[in-house]
Write an enzyme that holds these catalytic residues in place. Structure first.
Site, mmCIF file in Angstrom:
data_model
loop_
_atom_site.group_PDB
_atom_site.id
_atom_site.type_symbol
_atom_site.label_atom_id
_atom_site.label_comp_id
_atom_site.label_asym_id
_atom_site.label_seq_id
_atom_site.Cartn_x
_atom_site.Cartn_y
_atom_site.Cartn_z
ATOM 1 N N ASP A 16 0.864 -1.158 0.000
ATOM 2 C CA ASP A 16 0.000 0.000 0.000
ATOM 3 C C ASP A 16 0.916 1.228 0.000
ATOM 4 O O ASP A 16 2.092 1.128 0.369
ATOM 5 C CB ASP A 16 -0.880 -0.036 1.254
ATOM 6 C CG ASP A 16 -1.732 1.197 1.388
ATOM 7 O OD1 ASP A 16 -2.396 1.571 0.403
ATOM 8 O OD2 ASP A 16 -1.737 1.797 2.478
ATOM 9 N N ASP A 18 -0.204 5.001 0.836
ATOM 10 C CA ASP A 18 -0.494 5.967 1.902
ATOM 11 C C ASP A 18 -0.436 5.282 3.270
ATOM 12 O O ASP A 18 -1.253 4.412 3.555
ATOM 13 C CB ASP A 18 -1.900 6.554 1.715
ATOM 14 C CG ASP A 18 -2.026 7.336 0.406
ATOM 15 O OD1 ASP A 18 -1.044 7.937 -0.015
ATOM 16 O OD2 ASP A 18 -3.133 7.347 -0.164
ATOM 17 N N GLY A 53 -7.441 4.075 3.418
ATOM 18 C CA GLY A 53 -7.564 2.982 2.455
ATOM 19 C C GLY A 53 -8.825 2.992 1.614
ATOM 20 O O GLY A 53 -8.923 2.237 0.663
ATOM 21 N N ARG A 56 -11.919 7.869 -2.712
ATOM 22 C CA ARG A 56 -12.289 9.276 -2.548
ATOM 23 C C ARG A 56 -13.795 9.399 -2.358
ATOM 24 O O ARG A 56 -14.278 10.146 -1.516
ATOM 25 C CB ARG A 56 -11.842 10.063 -3.795
ATOM 26 C CG ARG A 56 -11.822 11.556 -3.594
ATOM 27 C CD ARG A 56 -11.378 12.256 -4.861
ATOM 28 N NE ARG A 56 -10.094 11.776 -5.360
ATOM 29 C CZ ARG A 56 -9.614 12.047 -6.569
ATOM 30 N NH1 ARG A 56 -10.315 12.791 -7.408
ATOM 31 N NH2 ARG A 56 -8.448 11.562 -6.951
ATOM 32 N N SER A 123 -5.565 5.142 -4.281
ATOM 33 C CA SER A 123 -5.442 6.538 -4.714
ATOM 34 C C SER A 123 -5.268 6.700 -6.221
ATOM 35 O O SER A 123 -4.464 6.016 -6.854
ATOM 36 C CB SER A 123 -4.249 7.195 -4.010
ATOM 37 O OG SER A 123 -4.063 8.501 -4.515
ATOM 38 N N ASN A 125 -4.016 9.318 -7.262
ATOM 39 C CA ASN A 125 -2.799 10.138 -7.318
ATOM 40 C C ASN A 125 -1.529 9.313 -7.088
ATOM 41 O O ASN A 125 -0.456 9.875 -6.864
ATOM 42 C CB ASN A 125 -2.882 11.240 -6.251
ATOM 43 C CG ASN A 125 -3.974 12.262 -6.570
ATOM 44 O OD1 ASN A 125 -3.885 12.965 -7.566
ATOM 45 N ND2 ASN A 125 -5.012 12.311 -5.748
ATOM 46 N N ASP A 177 -1.769 -0.477 5.939
ATOM 47 C CA ASP A 177 -1.978 0.206 7.229
ATOM 48 C C ASP A 177 -3.462 0.386 7.550
ATOM 49 O O ASP A 177 -3.778 0.943 8.592
ATOM 50 C CB ASP A 177 -1.318 1.595 7.215
ATOM 51 C CG ASP A 177 -2.080 2.560 6.329
ATOM 52 O OD1 ASP A 177 -2.388 2.185 5.171
ATOM 53 O OD2 ASP A 177 -2.390 3.674 6.785
HETATM 54 C C1 BG6 Z 1 -5.974 5.822 -0.199
HETATM 55 C C2 BG6 Z 1 -6.033 6.615 1.069
HETATM 56 O O1 BG6 Z 1 -4.691 5.395 -0.442
HETATM 57 O O2 BG6 Z 1 -6.418 6.593 -1.304
HETATM 58 C C3 BG6 Z 1 -7.434 7.167 1.271
HETATM 59 O O3 BG6 Z 1 -5.687 5.795 2.167
HETATM 60 C C4 BG6 Z 1 -7.830 7.979 0.038
HETATM 61 O O4 BG6 Z 1 -7.472 7.981 2.418
HETATM 62 C C5 BG6 Z 1 -7.735 7.092 -1.200
HETATM 63 O O5 BG6 Z 1 -9.168 8.467 0.168
HETATM 64 C C6 BG6 Z 1 -8.119 7.811 -2.484
HETATM 65 O O6 BG6 Z 1 -7.152 8.775 -2.799
HETATM 66 P P1 BG6 Z 1 -7.264 9.797 -4.019
HETATM 67 O O7 BG6 Z 1 -5.863 10.334 -4.150
HETATM 68 O O8 BG6 Z 1 -7.700 9.038 -5.219
HETATM 69 O O9 BG6 Z 1 -8.262 10.836 -3.618
HETATM 70 MG MG MG Z 2 -2.908 3.103 3.421
#
Ligand code: BG6
Ligand code: MG
Length: 224
Positions: A16, A18, A53, A56, A123, A125, A177
């Site tokens: 993972d 984040d 985890g 969004r 994510s 991102n 996590d």
């Molecule tokens: C996860 C985070 O990795 O990504 C979450 O733990 C987050 O908190 C999710 O909401 C989505 O992220 P993003 O960057 O697509 O908004």
């Molecule tokens: Mg995480």
């Protein structure tokens, strides 16, 4: 039970992002907090734990709670876009100095053992964060928020990562996590390694307080 009793040798590790490689959980919190304040909603660090985890979209629904129906779908889309703008503004400050302690060594150890390595993050991102950390090209596979429809706790993202690496699920280890991530790893039939308190990742096969404390020998079944 030792998950290796019946499991064949591990050939790949899915990490993972984040909260395992870097502490973007805190950056997500800052961005959601700014949005919540602008909307006159309360949002605490404790509330943020539920967002670890999850996607969004699910995060927004959790943040809005009972206020969800005060917003139209178009307004929800605008809220998510605004949060992502705040998040990406904060990402500009991320550098290779923002690894969680022990993360570079862990990546190096995985590589030196000849294991395949993927990122499995909800994510969208993910690539930007990996680029900012300078490790985008270290991974065999990037499974991110664009890869599958159903996010964690569904197993889909980790199954996708395993398929892309060409490794059967039972030969994969997941390092996570988030409670949702541990659930996803177990549902995928993989060895689950939790990073954090037992209240959060207590369902993992192995649990360590931080990334720096992960004992890969133990996880790979070569420990004492
Ligand atoms: C996860 C985070 O990795 O990504 C979450 O733990 C987050 O908190 C999710 O909401 C989505 O992220 P993003 O960057 O697509 O908004
Ligand atoms: Mg995480």
């Amino acid at each position: 039970m030792n998950p290796h009793d019946a499991a064949p040798d591990i050939r790949a590790v899915i990490l993972d992002l984040d909260g395992v490689i870097t502490d973007t959980a805190e950056v997500h919190f800052q961005a959601w907090k700014r949005l919540a304040e602008e909307e006159g909603l309360s949002f605490t660090r404790e509330d943020n734990e539920q967002l670890r985890g999850v996607s969004r979209r699910q995060s927004l629904d959790l943040l809005l709670g009972a206020h969800r129906y005060d917003y139209t779908e178009t307004e929800c889309q605008a809220l998510m876009a605004r949060k992502n703008r705040y998040y990406r503004e904060l990402l500009k400050d991320i550098t290779p100095a923002d690894f969680l302690s022990g993360a570079p060594q862990l990546l190096e150890e995985i590589r030196s053992r000849g294991l395949k390595m993927a990122v499995g993050s909800a994510s969208k991102n993910t690539r930007t964060v990996l680029e900012r950390l300078g490790i985008l090209h270290h991974f065999d596979v990037i499974a991110d928020g664009h890869s599958v429809v159903r996010g964690k706790p569904a197993p889909d993202l980790f199954i996708y990562a395993a398929e892309q690496m060409g490794v059967p699920p039972e030969q994969c280890v997941v390092i996570e996590d988030a409670a949702a991530g541990i659930e996803a790893a177990r549902a995928a039939g993989m060895v689950a390694v939790g990073v954090g308190p037992s209240t959060r990742v207590g369902k993992a096969h192995y649990r360590y307080k931080s990334t720096a404390e992960i004992d890969l020998n133990e996880v790979l079944g070569h420990g004492s």
